[in-house]
Scaffold this motif. Structure first.
Motif, short mmCIF file in Angstrom:
data_model
loop_
_atom_site.label_atom_id
_atom_site.label_comp_id
_atom_site.label_asym_id
_atom_site.label_seq_id
_atom_site.Cartn_x
_atom_site.Cartn_y
_atom_site.Cartn_z
N GLY A 90 0.79 -1.22 0.00
CA GLY A 90 0.00 0.00 0.00
C GLY A 90 0.82 1.27 0.00
O GLY A 90 0.44 2.26 0.64
N GLU A 91 1.94 1.28 -0.72
CA GLU A 91 2.81 2.45 -0.77
C GLU A 91 2.85 3.02 -2.18
O GLU A 91 2.50 2.35 -3.16
N ARG A 92 3.33 4.26 -2.27
CA ARG A 92 3.59 4.87 -3.57
C ARG A 92 4.99 4.49 -4.02
O ARG A 92 5.90 4.37 -3.21
N LEU A 93 5.15 4.35 -5.32
CA LEU A 93 6.46 3.98 -5.87
C LEU A 93 7.09 5.13 -6.66
O LEU A 93 8.29 5.37 -6.55
N ARG A 94 6.29 5.83 -7.43
CA ARG A 94 6.84 6.78 -8.39
C ARG A 94 7.73 7.86 -7.78
O ARG A 94 8.86 8.07 -8.25
N PRO A 95 7.30 8.61 -6.74
CA PRO A 95 8.18 9.67 -6.22
C PRO A 95 9.52 9.16 -5.71
O PRO A 95 10.57 9.74 -6.02
N ASP A 96 9.48 8.07 -4.97
CA ASP A 96 10.72 7.53 -4.42
C ASP A 96 11.62 6.99 -5.53
O ASP A 96 12.85 7.18 -5.50
N LEU A 97 11.02 6.31 -6.52
CA LEU A 97 11.80 5.77 -7.63
C LEU A 97 12.42 6.88 -8.46
O LEU A 97 13.60 6.80 -8.85
N LEU A 98 11.66 7.93 -8.74
CA LEU A 98 12.20 9.04 -9.54
C LEU A 98 13.35 9.73 -8.82
O LEU A 98 14.35 10.11 -9.44
N ARG A 99 13.21 9.89 -7.51
CA ARG A 99 14.30 10.51 -6.75
C ARG A 99 15.58 9.70 -6.86
O ARG A 99 16.65 10.25 -7.16
N SER A 100 15.48 8.40 -6.64
CA SER A 100 16.66 7.56 -6.67
C SER A 100 17.21 7.41 -8.09
O SER A 100 18.43 7.41 -8.31
N LEU A 101 16.31 7.28 -9.09
CA LEU A 101 16.76 7.13 -10.47
C LEU A 101 17.48 8.38 -10.96
O LEU A 101 18.49 8.29 -11.67
N THR A 102 16.97 9.55 -10.59
CA THR A 102 17.64 10.80 -10.98
C THR A 102 19.05 10.85 -10.42
O THR A 102 20.01 11.19 -11.13
N ALA A 103 19.18 10.50 -9.15
CA ALA A 103 20.52 10.48 -8.54
C ALA A 103 21.41 9.45 -9.22
O ALA A 103 22.61 9.68 -9.41
N ALA A 104 20.83 8.29 -9.59
CA ALA A 104 21.63 7.25 -10.24
C ALA A 104 22.12 7.70 -11.61
O ALA A 104 23.28 7.44 -11.99
N LEU A 105 21.26 8.37 -12.38
CA LEU A 105 21.68 8.85 -13.71
C LEU A 105 22.78 9.90 -13.58
O LEU A 105 23.75 9.89 -14.36
N VAL A 106 22.63 10.80 -12.62
CA VAL A 106 23.68 11.81 -12.42
C VAL A 106 24.98 11.14 -11.98
O VAL A 106 26.07 11.46 -12.48
N GLY A 107 24.89 10.19 -11.06
CA GLY A 107 26.09 9.49 -10.61
C GLY A 107 26.74 8.68 -11.71
O GLY A 107 27.97 8.65 -11.83
N ALA A 108 25.90 8.00 -12.53
CA ALA A 108 26.45 7.22 -13.63
C ALA A 108 27.16 8.11 -14.64
O ALA A 108 28.22 7.74 -15.19
N LEU A 109 26.59 9.28 -14.89
CA LEU A 109 27.22 10.19 -15.83
C LEU A 109 28.52 10.77 -15.27
O LEU A 109 29.52 10.86 -15.97
N ALA A 110 28.50 11.14 -13.99
CA ALA A 110 29.67 11.77 -13.39
C ALA A 110 30.83 10.79 -13.21
O ALA A 110 32.00 11.14 -13.43
N VAL A 111 30.52 9.55 -12.82
CA VAL A 111 31.58 8.57 -12.56
C VAL A 111 31.79 7.64 -13.75
O VAL A 111 32.91 7.20 -14.02
N GLY A 112 30.70 7.36 -14.48
CA GLY A 112 30.81 6.43 -15.59
C GLY A 112 31.59 6.97 -16.77
O GLY A 112 32.32 6.22 -17.43
N THR A 113 31.47 8.26 -17.03
CA THR A 113 32.19 8.84 -18.17
C THR A 113 33.70 8.70 -18.01
O THR A 113 34.38 8.21 -18.93
N PRO A 114 34.29 9.10 -16.86
CA PRO A 114 35.73 8.85 -16.69
C PRO A 114 36.09 7.37 -16.73
O PRO A 114 37.16 7.00 -17.23
N ALA A 115 35.19 6.52 -16.21
CA ALA A 115 35.47 5.09 -16.22
C ALA A 115 35.53 4.55 -17.65
O ALA A 115 36.41 3.75 -18.00
N VAL A 116 34.59 4.99 -18.51
CA VAL A 116 34.60 4.55 -19.90
C VAL A 116 35.87 5.01 -20.61
O VAL A 116 36.52 4.23 -21.34
N LEU A 117 36.24 6.28 -20.41
CA LEU A 117 37.46 6.79 -21.04
C LEU A 117 38.69 6.04 -20.56
O LEU A 117 39.61 5.76 -21.34
N THR A 118 38.72 5.70 -19.28
CA THR A 118 39.86 4.94 -18.75
C THR A 118 39.92 3.55 -19.36
O THR A 118 41.00 3.06 -19.73
N LEU A 119 38.76 2.89 -19.47
CA LEU A 119 38.74 1.54 -20.04
C LEU A 119 39.13 1.54 -21.51
O LEU A 119 39.75 0.58 -22.01
#
Length: 440
Positions: free
Chosen positions: A187-216
């Protein structure tokens, strides 16, 4: 490969941590998270050594976790549910051994338990919420099976890297379906919590993943490759488990200030609960079957205010009547009053007269001592220090005379009685309680 592998690993690892972070005690979430984590490690192994046996094995493991997820989604009241779940636990080991021992094509045997789990879920699809969940999981499971067959069979049907990515998409769909089903179940909501975490994940993936891809792309060193994935995994873990990590850091940083730890713990629980609490007006439209399930869950979570704050039952009219002024809009205060309402409902089950162990006392004893007091009479080293005589007598009686299965049955029956009474009270309440004016 790095341009595909790093985002695939980052998002799958974040999704696994997010599912665990929602509720580590929920079996469907944990098993779906295990499938995603195994896939993430499989992506790393495929990047280091494409087509290796280790990579193939890790990409097969999600099928076992997926089968366990389907079993965990079976209706709670299904009599055979415990036996089916035990059967999955027993068979998972031998199937994992076969996956390790067999050659590439033989590893497709791992699809057998997955097919069995989907068939069982489909068999009881009319009792699963949402009703479309079994069909959706069946389609996604078929796509995963096809992708796994493309990787393991000795045929050339395209670029293997794209097939690995397609498997990741299937597992992300599994994670989403399980999250939706779990949110509806509690009986809980999913969308607000999921959007909050997904937004942070996309920002983190972009910030850390881009240097990781270039390094690899600029190095072939195996250690460097693994370290880059470890770095991305640490960042995604921090994003997916942010609430749990905050509480762990507080326990370390403020270990000498108990009051500060308690105040911050209450605030963190509130911050986690706010995006997950349903809209108030939806409680009155809840079907009686769902209301019964929410009441059972609230009783199971009686001692955990964090989970009670997310319960739809915090909007009961009985809770409103116990609050006034500014406290009427405070989720923590509402959770505490919900606990009081549940306690009073359990007290109403107590028969008149002195304590007893007759048949008329079974519901009160099962619910009061095991739920309200949170005692387990079957613990190996049961401590009775500080307990009153009535509680000690009840625990001794349950331990000696009441089998575990019988006690579980009594608790379910008692929870149903409490739920029906709360339901009747809610449906007879003045409709104006829904239009509560915000304090101030």
């Amino acid at each position: 490969m790095p341009a595909i592998a790093v985002p695939a690993f980052a998002l799958s690892w974040w999704a696994a941590c997010y599912l665990i972070g929602r509720d580590p005690a929920r079996a469907p979430l944990v098993r779906a998270a295990a499938a995603l984590a195994a896939y993430g490690m499989g992506v790393v192994a495929w990047t280091v050594a494409p087509g290796s046996a280790t990579a193939q094995i890790l990409l097969c493991v999600p099928a076992l976790s997926w089968a366990g997820t389907a079993v965990a989604l079976l209706p709670r009241m299904l009599p055979e549910r415990r036996q089916i779940n035990l059967g999955w636990r027993i068979l998972a080991g031998p199937f994992l051994v076969m996956v390790v021992a067999l050659p590439s094509a033989g590893r497709l045997v791992v699809l057998a338990p997955l097919a069995g789990g989907i068939v069982l879920l489909w068999r009881f699809r009319d009792q699963v919420q949402p009703t479309i969940l079994p069909a959706a999981m069946a389609v996604v499971a078929a796509l995963y099976a096809a992708g796994l067959a493309f990787l393991l069979l000795p045929v050339e049907l395209g670029v293997p890297v794209l097939v690995v990515l397609a498997i990741g998409v299937d597992l992300m769909m599994l994670a989403f379906l399980v999250a939706v089903g779990d949110a509806l179940d509690v009986g809980e909501r999913l969308r607000p919590d999921l959007l909050r975490s997904l937004t942070a994940a996309l920002v983190g993936a972009l910030a850390v993943g881009t240097p990781a891809v270039l390094t690899l792309l600029s190095t072939d060193g195996r250690r460097v490759v693994i370290l880059q994935f470890v770095l991305v995994g640490v960042v995604m873990t921090g994003i997916g488990l942010i609430g749990h990590l905050r509480r762990a850091f507080d326990a370390i940083a403020f270990r000498h200030d108990a009051r500060l730890r308690q105040d911050r713990a209450a605030l963190l629980l509130l911050a986690d609960a706010l995006p997950r609490h349903r809209h108030r007006h939806r409680l009155i439209t809840t079907p009686q079957g769902d209301f019964l399930r929410f009441t059972r869950q609230a009783l199971d979570n009686y001692g955990q205010l964090g989970r009670l704050m997310r319960s739809p039952l915090t909007d009961l009219p009985a809770v409103d009547r116990r609050l006034s002024g500014l406290t009427i809009e405070q989720p923590l205060a509402r959770a505490m009053e919900l606990r009081a309402v549940l306690s009073e409902s359990v007290d109403r089950l107590r028969p008149a007269g002195a304590f007893g162990t007759t048949d008329e006392w079974r519901h009160y004893n099962a619910l009061y001592f095991c739920t309200v007091l949170g005692l387990n009479p079957y613990e190996r080293k049961l401590r009775t220090d500080g307990l009153d005589r009535e509680t000690r007598l009840a625990l001794d009686w349950m331990r000696r005379q009441v089998p575990r299965r019988k006690l579980r049955q009594w608790r379910e029956e008692a929870a149903s009685i409490v739920a029906r009474r709360l339901w009747d009270e809610m449906t007879r309440a003045d409709p104006r309680w829904l239009t509560r004016v915000r304090a101030g």
